[in-house]
Design a protein around this motif. Structure first.
Motif, PDB file in Angstrom:
ATOM      1  N   UNK A 100     -40.837  -0.223  66.594  1.00  0.00           N
ATOM      2  CA  UNK A 100     -40.493  -0.510  65.388  1.00  0.00           C
ATOM      3  C   UNK A 100     -39.959   0.788  64.921  1.00  0.00           C
ATOM      4  N   UNK A 101     -40.559   2.042  64.781  1.00  0.00           N
ATOM      5  CA  UNK A 101     -39.776   3.063  64.072  1.00  0.00           C
ATOM      6  C   UNK A 101     -38.697   3.351  64.658  1.00  0.00           C
ATOM      7  N   UNK A 154     -32.378   2.339  61.632  1.00  0.00           N
ATOM      8  CA  UNK A 154     -31.568   3.657  61.305  1.00  0.00           C
ATOM      9  C   UNK A 154     -31.797   3.944  59.941  1.00  0.00           C
ATOM     10  N   UNK A 155     -30.964   4.811  59.535  1.00  0.00           N
ATOM     11  CA  UNK A 155     -30.708   5.279  58.154  1.00  0.00           C
ATOM     12  C   UNK A 155     -30.732   4.178  57.205  1.00  0.00           C
ATOM     13  N   UNK A 156     -29.902   3.169  57.503  1.00  0.00           N
ATOM     14  CA  UNK A 156     -29.702   1.875  56.475  1.00  0.00           C
ATOM     15  C   UNK A 156     -30.842   1.018  56.818  1.00  0.00           C
ATOM     16  N   UNK A 157     -31.883   1.193  57.643  1.00  0.00           N
ATOM     17  CA  UNK A 157     -33.034   0.160  57.947  1.00  0.00           C
ATOM     18  C   UNK A 157     -32.665  -0.853  58.572  1.00  0.00           C
ATOM     19  N   UNK A 158     -31.612  -0.707  59.431  1.00  0.00           N
ATOM     20  CA  UNK A 158     -31.189  -1.644  60.448  1.00  0.00           C
ATOM     21  C   UNK A 158     -31.854  -1.390  61.666  1.00  0.00           C
ATOM     22  N   UNK A 167     -32.927  -5.068  56.023  1.00  0.00           N
ATOM     23  CA  UNK A 167     -32.618  -3.690  55.939  1.00  0.00           C
ATOM     24  C   UNK A 167     -32.702  -3.321  54.497  1.00  0.00           C
ATOM     25  N   UNK A 168     -32.034  -2.046  54.342  1.00  0.00           N
ATOM     26  CA  UNK A 168     -32.354  -1.405  52.952  1.00  0.00           C
ATOM     27  C   UNK A 168     -31.287  -2.423  51.825  1.00  0.00           C
ATOM     28  N   UNK A 169     -30.458  -3.007  52.476  1.00  0.00           N
ATOM     29  CA  UNK A 169     -29.659  -3.770  51.640  1.00  0.00           C
ATOM     30  C   UNK A 169     -29.925  -5.156  51.418  1.00  0.00           C
TER      31      UNK A 169
END
Length: 206
Positions: free
Chosen positions: A25-26, A30-34, A65-67
């Motif tokens: 998981x971790x 990536x930084x986008x939550x992808x 993801x974050x979007x």
């Protein structure tokens, strides 16, 4: 001694569990939550065994993801092989999910993906072809602005409404003028087709 052994086992178990969680998981985000699945779909020209494996292994293909986008959004935008979409749908991907902007995976495909087969697969699995995002855009508007004649044709055949205007008040027929992927002949042809469909709209939308 027994107590120490039990404590040691518990500590080792916690470390292993934490390590496995990070592994699956971790580090997948990536930084986008992808997730790794999303990343694999993002760089896929055709379906690969690795992508199929990641879909099969995924605990939740509707993870966002974050979007607010899921793996299906990434497939809709980047995949050229519709099998990627089929595999995601078979694994439980929800084509009705909207992201933070109110967009669907179909809208992503309409704007970015020139693969007719992928767009057709998404249309076949979703009945929300005329859904508007928070800005008022529809799949047809996005395709009219950005995509090919063949993708526009798929959406029109799926009963996309040519009368739904975007945030600037322009209809899909008007948006065709700015589309650099269309020839002047295609723009004229599809403008005419949308006009006809607009006149026949009650029958067209049945």
């Amino acid at each position: 001694m027994k107590r120490n052994t039990i404590l040691l086992i518990l500590v080792i178990g916690a470390l292993i569990s934490g390590g496995l969680y990070y592994r699956y998981h971790g580090e997948e985000t990536d930084e986008r939550g992808a997730t790794k699945l999303m990343q694999a779909l993002e760089h896929e020209e055709q379906l690969t065994k690795e992508t199929a494996r990641l879909i099969k292994r995924s605990d939740d293909v509707n993870e966002r993801d974050l979007a607010g986008q899921t793996a299906l959004f990434y497939a809709a935008r980047h995949a050229k092989d519709p099998q990627a979409v089929r595999n995601l749908m078979a694994a439980g991907a929800d084509a009705y999910i909207t992201d933070n902007e109110g967009r669907t995976a179909l809208m992503n495909a309409a704007q970015y993906n020139e693969s007719v087969a992928v767009v057709e697969e998404l249309v076949k699995n979703a009945s929300h072809v005329n859904l508007q995002d928070k800005a008022g855009e529809t799949a047809l508007l996005l395709a009219a602005q950005n995509n090919t004649a063949d993708v526009i044709k798929v959406l029109l055949r799926a009963k996309a409404n040519p009368d739904l205007a975007g945030p600037d008040g322009k209809t899909p027929a008007q948006e065709l003028a700015e589309n650099k992927k269309l020839t002047d002949e295609e723009k004229a042809d599809y403008r005419q087709a949308m006009l006809v469909l607009s006149i026949l709209q009650p029958q067209h939308l049945e």
